[in-house]
Motif scaffolding. Structure first.
Motif, short mmCIF file in Angstrom:
data_model
loop_
_atom_site.label_atom_id
_atom_site.label_comp_id
_atom_site.label_asym_id
_atom_site.label_seq_id
_atom_site.Cartn_x
_atom_site.Cartn_y
_atom_site.Cartn_z
N THR A 33 36.93 114.89 92.28
CA THR A 33 36.03 113.77 92.60
C THR A 33 35.53 113.06 91.35
N TYR A 37 34.52 108.78 90.24
CA TYR A 37 33.40 108.19 89.49
C TYR A 37 33.93 107.51 88.22
N ARG A 38 34.95 108.13 87.63
CA ARG A 38 35.55 107.53 86.43
C ARG A 38 36.18 106.17 86.76
N SER A 98 29.40 108.69 83.72
CA SER A 98 28.18 109.50 83.74
C SER A 98 26.97 108.64 84.13
N ARG A 107 27.06 106.75 94.77
CA ARG A 107 27.30 108.08 95.32
C ARG A 107 27.57 108.00 96.83
N ARG A 128 30.26 117.89 91.32
CA ARG A 128 28.92 118.38 90.97
C ARG A 128 28.06 118.62 92.21
N ASP A 129 28.41 117.91 93.31
CA ASP A 129 27.57 117.93 94.52
C ASP A 129 28.40 118.28 95.75
N ARG A 185 19.14 114.54 86.94
CA ARG A 185 19.12 113.18 87.48
C ARG A 185 18.49 113.22 88.88
O1 DC Z 1 34.13 115.93 86.16
P1 DC Z 1 34.22 114.65 85.37
O2 DC Z 1 33.76 114.81 83.94
O3 DC Z 1 35.56 113.98 85.45
O4 DC Z 1 33.17 113.65 86.06
C1 DC Z 1 32.94 112.35 85.58
C2 DC Z 1 31.48 111.99 85.78
O5 DC Z 1 31.16 111.89 87.16
C3 DC Z 1 30.50 113.01 85.19
O6 DC Z 1 29.50 112.31 84.47
C4 DC Z 1 29.87 113.69 86.39
C5 DC Z 1 30.06 112.71 87.51
N1 DC Z 1 30.36 113.37 88.78
C6 DC Z 1 29.37 113.40 89.74
O7 DC Z 1 28.25 112.95 89.49
N2 DC Z 1 29.63 113.95 90.96
C7 DC Z 1 30.83 114.46 91.24
N3 DC Z 1 31.07 114.98 92.45
C8 DC Z 1 31.86 114.44 90.26
C9 DC Z 1 31.58 113.88 89.03
#
Ligand code: DC
Length: 221
Positions: A33, A37-38, A98, A107, A128-129, A185
């Motif tokens: 995921t 976001y990227r 980020s 989100r 992350r979530d 956050r």
């Molecule tokens: O895992 P990553 O580093 O590729 O994630 C990129 C950015 O997205 C990182 O700042 C965290 C955010 N992210 C998020 O907030 N929720 C997610 N489910 C996945 C990533």
């Protein structure tokens, strides 16, 4: 019913390496995921959107379509139909991702896409979530972590292998700052779901972590 596995944890804990291995062993789809976001971060970079201006970023959402496609089992993230896998791993895009991932409407948009994808598919999703927000009913949730020193060392070795000059103390400091941002956050901060299994990989090999997750899958299926 589809069997969904949620893996969350801080940056550099080895989530994607482990998730790829486990999904390969199980024949499950792997959904990264962070790449979604990227893709939104990349859109902002390419279109000179001021990422610190939440309403500017949110106003662009109607012009943004993020989707996933799989080619030979490899996830491709599509930004308005174009495969952007090759463009989303730069430092600039990491920073943008980020920041934009802190905005609630960003989100909401991506979480609903992720839930749609997970509905009818056996998969392993990392982020992350995932265990807390995206797939709260997942039968197996893993919270994968490692000490900041260990994650820093791994990153240091990766960069050195690529021939890049780097400073270990600096890398560890970056990791700790990113952890703090992710965990504090306002919207969906990184935290272990109450029913997630904690795996601290600081003193484990990749094989050991993979074996432990496969054992948990057998137990829950
Ligand atoms: O895992 P990553 O580093 O590729 O994630 C990129 C950015 O997205 C990182 O700042 C965290 C955010 N992210 C998020 O907030 N929720 C997610 N489910 C996945 C990533």
């Amino acid at each position: 019913m589809a069997f969904n596995i949620a893996i969350d944890g801080p940056a550099g804990a080895g989530k994607s390496t482990i998730a790829k291995r486990v999904s390969g062993e199980l024949g499950f789809v792997y959904v990264d995921t962070g790449a979604m976001y990227r893709a939104i971060g990349l859109y902002c970079v390419m279109n000179n959107i001021d990422i610190s201006d939440e309403s500017a970023v949110v106003g662009e959402l109607e012009n943004i379509d993020v989707d996933l496609k799989y080619i030979d089992g490899v996830q491709c993230v599509l930004l308005n139909g174009e495969n952007v896998n090759g463009l989303i791993r730069t430092e600039e895009v990491s920073r943008a991702a980020s920041v934009v991932s802190g905005y609630a409407p960003v989100r909401t948009y991506l979480v609903s896409k992720q839930q749609q994808i997970a509905k009818n598919t056996d998969l392993l999703m990392d982020g992350r979530d995932i265990g807390t927000v995206v797939l709260p009913e997942a039968p197996l949730k893993i919270y994968l972590t490692a000490s900041s020193e260990e994650r820093g060392k791994r990153r240091y070795l990766q960069l050195r292998e690529k021939g890049e000059e780097c400073d270990l103390a600096e890398i560890i400091k970056d990791i700790e700052e990113r952890d703090y941002r992710d965990m504090h956050r306002e919207n969906s901060p990184l935290k272990q779901a109450d029913d997630a299994v904690l795996i601290d990989s600081s003193f484990m090999t990749i094989d050991e972590v993979v074996a432990e997750i496969l054992r948990l899958v057998e137990e829950r299926r």
